[in-house]
Design a protein around this motif. Sequence first.
Motif, PDB file in Angstrom:
ATOM      1  N   GLU A  62      10.763 -21.822  21.409  1.00 27.46           N
ATOM      2  CA  GLU A  62      11.411 -20.765  20.644  1.00 27.46           C
ATOM      3  C   GLU A  62      10.483 -20.397  19.495  1.00 27.46           C
ATOM      4  OE1 GLU A  62      15.929 -19.961  19.530  1.00 27.46           O
ATOM      5  OE2 GLU A  62      15.036 -21.446  18.185  1.00 27.46           O
ATOM      6  N   ASN A  91      17.608 -24.511  26.716  1.00 29.29           N
ATOM      7  CA  ASN A  91      18.501 -23.363  26.853  1.00 29.29           C
ATOM      8  C   ASN A  91      19.731 -23.751  27.665  1.00 29.29           C
ATOM      9  OD1 ASN A  91      17.726 -23.338  29.569  1.00 29.29           O
ATOM     10  ND2 ASN A  91      16.261 -21.665  29.297  1.00 29.29           N
ATOM     11  N   SER A 142      16.757 -14.717  19.726  1.00 27.92           N
ATOM     12  CA  SER A 142      15.896 -15.875  19.963  1.00 27.92           C
ATOM     13  C   SER A 142      14.727 -15.477  20.860  1.00 27.92           C
ATOM     14  CB  SER A 142      16.708 -16.996  20.634  1.00 27.92           C
ATOM     15  OG  SER A 142      15.882 -18.090  20.968  1.00 27.92           O
ATOM     16  N   GLN A 200      12.105 -16.665  23.129  1.00 28.99           N
ATOM     17  CA  GLN A 200      11.792 -17.854  23.913  1.00 28.99           C
ATOM     18  C   GLN A 200      10.734 -17.564  24.966  1.00 28.99           C
ATOM     19  OE1 GLN A 200      15.477 -19.344  25.569  1.00 28.99           O
ATOM     20  NE2 GLN A 200      16.554 -19.188  23.618  1.00 28.99           N
ATOM     21  N   SER A 236      13.813 -17.094  15.671  1.00 26.28           N
ATOM     22  CA  SER A 236      15.261 -17.016  15.890  1.00 26.28           C
ATOM     23  C   SER A 236      15.929 -16.509  14.614  1.00 26.28           C
ATOM     24  CB  SER A 236      15.827 -18.389  16.246  1.00 26.28           C
ATOM     25  OG  SER A 236      17.234 -18.340  16.385  1.00 26.28           O
ATOM     26  N   ASP A 237      16.613 -15.375  14.722  1.00 20.79           N
ATOM     27  CA  ASP A 237      17.410 -14.871  13.603  1.00 20.79           C
ATOM     28  C   ASP A 237      18.505 -13.969  14.155  1.00 20.79           C
ATOM     29  OD1 ASP A 237      16.417 -12.059  13.742  1.00 20.79           O
ATOM     30  OD2 ASP A 237      14.522 -12.960  13.080  1.00 20.79           O
TER      31      ASP A 237
END
Length: 360
Positions: A68, A60, A77, A79, A71-72
């Motif tokens: 992660e 990060n 994200s 995390q 993610s989209d």
Amino acid sequence: MQGRNSTVAQSHLRSYSRPPVRSDIPLDAEPPDKDTLHKLPLTGMPLVTTGLRKARLIKNSRFEGVIELFSDEKSGSGQISPDRLNEVFHFDGRNKTDLDLIKHLSQLNSYDVYTVRVAMRRLGIEVEDVETLQLSPELRNRLVPHMRSFTRPLLHAVYGAAQKEPEDLKDLIGLFIAPDMDVARENLARLSHRMRIDVTAIPKFIEDYGDVYLSLAYYQYCLDQNKPQIHSFLAAMEEMQQTASLKQAANLMATCKMLETKITGVVHDIANVLEMFRIRTIDMWEKMSEETFRRMEAMIIGYQTSIGAALCIITVKMNAWNQQFPQKESGGPWSRADFLMTNMRPGLELVQDISYEDPQ
């Protein structure tokens, strides 16, 4: 890096010239994870936990290694710290080793394939699919211009200076597997004699040779990709240091100086080490043997972790800055100052000097 003449380091930035890019290879906006320094897809890792195999490790903006899970654009994200994985997954005697491996990998300072290879070897763990820890074919072909200074001496030793250089590594290896000239076959026999290996072992040597120098080409490529962003960031910091409302913030001014020294120092160090390997490779071919190559191979592998780490943190920091401030006018002075202190500074203490030490 403290006390280093930053003018020398800045010269590496000013002399930046992007190498020619293969026009037949599309430039993707988002490269595959395994082609990056800061993302590690877990698909090919020897993990038992199905959910983990679908995730990836990333660095990060504070240079922390986190998992992660998704993610989209809509959800963002997702995390989680490796220390909190047991809040999401159940670990027992069947898959406890997954947790140990994830924690170890998360602590690496770079997730490039070469650094991860070294880490896996040290752990005594083999990855079943060798492609997992190899650069994509598209990137390997894109690196050919960076490879030529390393492969040219090898090609000339067998085919002579008139031989046209192949467009990719596969074609290069093919020239040594099935040489199409009598002179080339004779030179190949002489090369095997100099290397003190059988002619049938030459293709394997070429693969090893190509792979070890591909790592240097990859790091040079990553450095070149970062230089325009580094230019912009250093210019932004210079502007901050000239802003009247910020000049009285002593801690901020000291951080600006530290960041400038660290970043220009990394550029200086990596550029120097890569150049020294180019010079040493030319020297190596004057007295080429398997022993001299294996010594060079071991030396380059020894540098991969430190070069990868330095490039990874620079990449992460430049990406974070450009994402937060995509335009020169983005954000006000204090917004930039706050981001500099909270996101750009953390993790930079991990950057160490990379000095070339010739064992000879």
